[in-house]
Design an enzyme around this catalytic site. Structure first.
Site, PDB file in Angstrom:
ATOM      1  N   GLU A  50      20.779  27.284   9.102  1.00 25.77           N
ATOM      2  CA  GLU A  50      20.978  25.949   8.547  1.00 25.77           C
ATOM      3  C   GLU A  50      22.265  25.322   9.081  1.00 25.77           C
ATOM      4  O   GLU A  50      22.308  24.135   9.421  1.00 25.77           O
ATOM      5  CB  GLU A  50      21.002  26.002   7.022  1.00 25.77           C
ATOM      6  CG  GLU A  50      19.668  26.371   6.380  1.00 25.77           C
ATOM      7  CD  GLU A  50      18.582  25.334   6.616  1.00 25.77           C
ATOM      8  OE1 GLU A  50      18.880  24.225   7.078  1.00 25.77           O
ATOM      9  OE2 GLU A  50      17.412  25.642   6.327  1.00 25.77           O
TER      10      GLU A  50
ATOM     11  N   HIS B 126      18.443  17.436  12.764  1.00 24.34           N
ATOM     12  CA  HIS B 126      18.515  18.742  12.096  1.00 24.34           C
ATOM     13  C   HIS B 126      17.196  19.497  12.247  1.00 24.34           C
ATOM     14  O   HIS B 126      17.181  20.684  12.601  1.00 24.34           O
ATOM     15  CB  HIS B 126      18.840  18.534  10.613  1.00 24.34           C
ATOM     16  CG  HIS B 126      18.781  19.786   9.797  1.00 24.34           C
ATOM     17  ND1 HIS B 126      19.904  20.515   9.472  1.00 24.34           N
ATOM     18  CD2 HIS B 126      17.730  20.445   9.229  1.00 24.34           C
ATOM     19  CE1 HIS B 126      19.543  21.568   8.749  1.00 24.34           C
ATOM     20  NE2 HIS B 126      18.227  21.542   8.581  1.00 24.34           N
ATOM     21  N   GLU B 127      16.091  18.819  11.975  1.00 23.58           N
ATOM     22  CA  GLU B 127      14.794  19.479  12.042  1.00 23.58           C
ATOM     23  C   GLU B 127      14.426  19.836  13.479  1.00 23.58           C
ATOM     24  O   GLU B 127      13.881  20.919  13.743  1.00 23.58           O
ATOM     25  CB  GLU B 127      13.719  18.599  11.402  1.00 23.58           C
ATOM     26  CG  GLU B 127      13.931  18.318   9.933  1.00 23.58           C
ATOM     27  CD  GLU B 127      14.078  19.598   9.107  1.00 23.58           C
ATOM     28  OE1 GLU B 127      13.468  20.619   9.464  1.00 23.58           O
ATOM     29  OE2 GLU B 127      14.806  19.564   8.102  1.00 23.58           O
TER      30      GLU B 127
ATOM     31  N   HIS C 198      16.152  23.015  14.585  1.00 23.83           N
ATOM     32  CA  HIS C 198      15.499  24.268  14.187  1.00 23.83           C
ATOM     33  C   HIS C 198      14.494  24.707  15.254  1.00 23.83           C
ATOM     34  O   HIS C 198      14.386  25.895  15.580  1.00 23.83           O
ATOM     35  CB  HIS C 198      14.779  24.098  12.854  1.00 23.83           C
ATOM     36  CG  HIS C 198      15.652  24.259  11.647  1.00 23.83           C
ATOM     37  ND1 HIS C 198      16.450  25.360  11.451  1.00 23.83           N
ATOM     38  CD2 HIS C 198      15.829  23.449  10.560  1.00 23.83           C
ATOM     39  CE1 HIS C 198      17.092  25.234  10.300  1.00 23.83           C
ATOM     40  NE2 HIS C 198      16.745  24.089   9.741  1.00 23.83           N
TER      41      HIS C 198
END
Length: 290
Positions: free
Chosen positions: A210, A153-154, A157
């Site tokens: 997100e 997820h990070e 980004h």
């Protein structure tokens, strides 16, 4: 007469700003999503207004300052810390698949560090600077699959350049303010907004960002052989731990229920990647257990 001239001036500056905006958005590389895996759209073209090298250099400086402060306070985990070894082992499996979503990431100087803190938090800055806090690992008791989902997820980004896009949009707001202030003689409001926009650490992301990071992160983890179903258990844990006090890593938008729903809706595509990594079929995958 003066009012007419002022309106003409505003129109002139607005046209100039629009030209700059359209030129910036039309230029620069466009990273297309892979043909297989989780379906995600193209990354925003707004980001082309911000030089990637400039943003990444700013991120490196902020990351180094953070490490220095943590080291002085004995809050930077040493290389032999078991949890840091674990994180770096997982990253070695995940990072080769980052290029699928952003070919430029091949030249990034990836770095993974662990900060001793009760915060339930993790992040990845532009250019591949990853940080985990011991709080997210210990309080949520994350297994390797769940850690991979968080890391994915990070990383997503950074790969999808959400920070760059966010800052570009803030710059557009600043540009509009600057155009108006110049036309009305009010000073450099736009310049102030541009300066504030380069603060990378702590930058908040939109609902769409997100969701994008959730899906792309799940995709990357699955390609690396981590069970994407861990995304469901991760958000269940996040929800349970945040009933009294929301965790810093838990964004207020979208909600945990919404994120779980979107993951479930795209799970089959992720499971196909996971099954391929495990050299099996989706039907033969074992049931996911914590």
């Amino acid at each position: 007469m003066r009012m007419l001239k002022r309106r003409q001036t505003i129109k002139k500056y607005t046209s100039m700003g629009l030209f700059v905006f359209l030129t910036a958005c039309a230029s620069g590389p466009r990273h297309l999503p892979p043909a297989d895996g989780v379906k995600a759209g193209e990354s925003s073209s707004f980001k082309n207004m911000v030089p990637a090298s400039q943003l990444e250099a700013s991120a490196v400086r902020q990351y180094d300052v953070m490490k220095q402060k943590a080291a002085k306070g004995n809050a930077l985990a040493p290389d032999n810390h078991p949890q840091l070894i674990r994180l770096r082992t997982i990253s070695k499996r995940i990072l080769p698949y980052a290029q699928v979503w952003n070919p430029d990431s091949k030249s990034w100087k990836w770095e993974v560090n662990l900060f001793v803190s009760d915060q339930v938090n993790a992040f990845c800055m532009p250019g591949g600077k990853i940080a985990f806090y011991t709080g997210i690992l210990e309080k949520l008791k994350l297994n390797d699959d769940e850690v991979a989902i968080v890391m994915g997820h990070e990383i997503a980004h950074a790969l999808r350049e959400h920070a760059r896009d966010r800052i570009a949009k803030e710059q557009m707001t600043g540009l509009g303010a600057n155009i108006l202030s110049q036309a009305l003689g009010l000073g450099g409001l736009g310049s102030q907004a541009l300066g504030q926009g380069m603060q990378v650490l702590g930058l908040s992301f939109s609902r769409a960002d997100e969701k994008d990071a959730d899906l792309v992160g799940m995709d990357i983890a699955a390609r690396a052989g981590y069970d994407p179903r861990a995304g469901i258990s991760l958000w269940q844990k996040m929800g349970a731990s945040s009933k009294d006090k929301p965790a810093e890593w838990l964004s207020t938008h979208p909600s945990g229920e919404t994120r779980i729903y979107e993951m479930q809706r795209n799970m089959l595509d992720a499971l196909k990647l996971y099954a391929k990594a495990k050299n099996t079929t989706v039907d033969q995958l074992p049931e996911y257990k914590l």
